[in-house]
Write a protein that holds these residues in place. Structure first.
Motif, PDB file in Angstrom:
ATOM      1  N   ASN A  80      23.384  61.362   6.873  1.00 61.86           N
ATOM      2  CA  ASN A  80      24.045  60.224   7.527  1.00 61.86           C
ATOM      3  C   ASN A  80      25.167  60.861   8.104  1.00 61.86           C
ATOM      4  O   ASN A  80      25.677  60.095   9.374  1.00 61.86           O
ATOM      5  CB  ASN A  80      24.267  59.157   6.502  1.00 61.86           C
ATOM      6  N   THR A  84      26.662  60.510  12.212  1.00 60.75           N
ATOM      7  CA  THR A  84      27.730  59.840  12.595  1.00 60.75           C
ATOM      8  C   THR A  84      28.784  61.012  13.247  1.00 60.75           C
ATOM      9  O   THR A  84      29.267  60.619  14.439  1.00 60.75           O
ATOM     10  CB  THR A  84      28.513  59.236  11.520  1.00 60.75           C
ATOM     11  N   GLU A  87      27.584  61.417  17.098  1.00 58.31           N
ATOM     12  CA  GLU A  87      27.963  60.263  17.666  1.00 58.31           C
ATOM     13  C   GLU A  87      29.439  60.273  17.977  1.00 58.31           C
ATOM     14  O   GLU A  87      29.790  60.131  19.129  1.00 58.31           O
ATOM     15  CB  GLU A  87      27.975  58.999  16.924  1.00 58.31           C
ATOM     16  N   ILE A 141      18.994  50.662  19.993  1.00 57.05           N
ATOM     17  CA  ILE A 141      19.863  50.860  18.936  1.00 57.05           C
ATOM     18  C   ILE A 141      20.036  52.352  18.403  1.00 57.05           C
ATOM     19  O   ILE A 141      20.563  52.681  17.377  1.00 57.05           O
ATOM     20  CB  ILE A 141      19.236  50.245  17.804  1.00 57.05           C
ATOM     21  N   ILE A 143      20.949  56.572  19.052  1.00 62.55           N
ATOM     22  CA  ILE A 143      22.218  57.181  18.960  1.00 62.55           C
ATOM     23  C   ILE A 143      23.026  57.076  20.458  1.00 62.55           C
ATOM     24  O   ILE A 143      24.189  57.236  20.301  1.00 62.55           O
ATOM     25  CB  ILE A 143      21.770  58.758  18.732  1.00 62.55           C
ATOM     26  N   LYS A 146      25.724  54.384  20.218  1.00 61.29           N
ATOM     27  CA  LYS A 146      26.983  54.734  19.575  1.00 61.29           C
ATOM     28  C   LYS A 146      27.589  55.645  20.344  1.00 61.29           C
ATOM     29  O   LYS A 146      28.914  55.334  20.540  1.00 61.29           O
ATOM     30  CB  LYS A 146      26.665  55.094  18.273  1.00 61.29           C
ATOM     31  N   GLU A 219      27.131  51.566  14.718  1.00 69.60           N
ATOM     32  CA  GLU A 219      26.391  51.557  13.434  1.00 69.60           C
ATOM     33  C   GLU A 219      26.257  50.266  12.336  1.00 69.60           C
ATOM     34  O   GLU A 219      25.220  49.936  11.673  1.00 69.60           O
ATOM     35  CB  GLU A 219      26.705  52.902  12.474  1.00 69.60           C
ATOM     36  N   SER A 223      21.850  49.528  13.201  1.00 66.87           N
ATOM     37  CA  SER A 223      21.596  51.017  12.895  1.00 66.87           C
ATOM     38  C   SER A 223      20.783  51.180  11.387  1.00 66.87           C
ATOM     39  O   SER A 223      20.886  50.339  10.638  1.00 66.87           O
ATOM     40  CB  SER A 223      22.873  51.885  12.673  1.00 66.87           C
ATOM     41  N   ASN A 224      19.908  52.293  11.208  1.00 62.14           N
ATOM     42  CA  ASN A 224      19.350  52.466  10.100  1.00 62.14           C
ATOM     43  C   ASN A 224      19.738  53.723   9.400  1.00 62.14           C
ATOM     44  O   ASN A 224      18.927  54.418   8.532  1.00 62.14           O
ATOM     45  CB  ASN A 224      17.643  52.224  10.026  1.00 62.14           C
ATOM     46  N   LYS A 225      20.720  54.531  10.156  1.00 63.14           N
ATOM     47  CA  LYS A 225      21.351  55.660   9.469  1.00 63.14           C
ATOM     48  C   LYS A 225      22.736  56.035  10.026  1.00 63.14           C
ATOM     49  O   LYS A 225      23.112  55.129  10.915  1.00 63.14           O
ATOM     50  CB  LYS A 225      20.344  56.770   9.849  1.00 63.14           C
ATOM     51  N   GLY A 226      23.435  56.533   9.327  1.00 62.72           N
ATOM     52  CA  GLY A 226      24.774  57.018   9.729  1.00 62.72           C
ATOM     53  C   GLY A 226      25.694  56.444   8.591  1.00 62.72           C
ATOM     54  O   GLY A 226      25.163  55.867   7.915  1.00 62.72           O
ATOM     55  N   TYR A 229      25.650  52.634   8.432  1.00 66.62           N
ATOM     56  CA  TYR A 229      24.636  52.197   7.873  1.00 66.62           C
ATOM     57  C   TYR A 229      25.000  52.263   6.082  1.00 66.62           C
ATOM     58  O   TYR A 229      24.762  51.368   5.610  1.00 66.62           O
ATOM     59  CB  TYR A 229      23.623  52.913   8.040  1.00 66.62           C
TER      60      TYR A 229
END
Length: 276
Positions: A80, A84, A87, A141, A143, A146, A219, A223-226, A229
């Motif tokens: 994660n 981020t 991004e 939604i 990358i 973001k 995120e 988001s479902n990752k990062g 999240y």
């Protein structure tokens, strides 16, 4: 018959005999005081948690370290964090490049700058979190949303500081270069770029945390990752240690990016007199 010593071109270097502490003492003292301050705060936090303050709301340093250790072992943190970081870096580079270019171009064209200035300020005043739902509609939604949200956040800060730096260039220096036969390119390269670099670097330094904010807001919204999240997921489970652990990682990322910007600043400002 006395023979004069040949004159050599270049600055005269006068060595200064200083001890290691005279050279680095102030910096070392600053870092030691910072470390001591952090240590005292962590000890007070650990003591106060679950004794004077409900641990549900503030967690404690030992639990935060434990949560980070668990995430490191199972790979959650690295996966994660890497998302981020991409991004943040892509958004920062895109927004900074666009902001510097627009700042130089518009500030150099006085009439165009006066026409567009109120529109730029109006766009700058829009809360970037309000743009997140619109960006989701436009870009989904993934990358890209973001990155563009981070870039939009960075752009205006870099643009405004760059434009201010360009417009505050000493007109006397510009006239001097022109009197010596310099063309527009010489004015830009010899006067405008060095003189405005302080504004550019100020914009870049201020924009570092905002690139992080833009990416994390994206995120948090969808988001479902990062790391954003992870904050949402930990908060939904009332895992205060997980929220604080993620904030620690974000602070480290911001610190590293700030160090990089400072190193770039020292590199491009080598022409300035050195501080003792």
């Amino acid at each position: 018959m006395t023979v004069a010593a040949p004159l050599t071109a270049g600055p005269v270097v006068i060595p200064r005999d200083r001890t290691w502490w005279q050279k680095h003492g102030t910096t070392t003292t600053v870092w030691l005081v910072r470390a001591a301050l952090v240590a005292v705060l962590l000890v007070l936090w650990e003591i106060a948690a679950d004794r004077w303050v409900d641990i549900t709301f503030v967690s404690r340093p030992s639990d935060i370290v434990g949560r980070l250790g668990d995430w490191v072992e199972d790979g959650t943190l690295w996966t994660n964090t890497w998302i981020t970081v991409q991004e943040i870096v892509y958004g920062f580079l895109l927004g900074a490049a666009a902001g510097v270019l627009a700042g130089f171009v518009l500030a150099s064209l006085d009439f165009l700058y006066r026409v567009l200035d109120p529109f730029m300020m109006a766009l700058y005043a829009i809360p970037k979190v309000a743009l997140a739902p619109l960006f989701i509609v436009w870009f989904g939604i993934g990358i890209h949303m973001k990155v563009l949200l981070a870039a939009a956040t960075v752009f205006f800060l870099v643009f405004l500081n760059t434009a201010a730096g360009v417009r505050e260039v000493d007109r006397g220096l510009v006239d001097a270069v022109r009197l010596m036969g310099g063309n527009r390119w010489h004015v830009v390269r010899k006067v405008v770029l060095p003189s405005s670099m302080t504004g550019v670097l100020t914009g870049l330094k201020v924009a570092v945390p905002y690139a992080l904010i833009g990416a994390v807001i994206g995120e948090l919204v969808a988001s479902n990752k990062g790391l954003g999240y992870l904050i949402n997921d930990a908060a939904a489970q009332f895992d205060t240690a997980g929220v604080f652990a993620t904030l620690v990682v974000l602070s480290v990322i911001a610190g590293v990016l700030n160090i990089v910007v400072n190193l770039i600043g020292k590199r491009v400002n080598r022409w300035k007199p050195l501080d003792d």
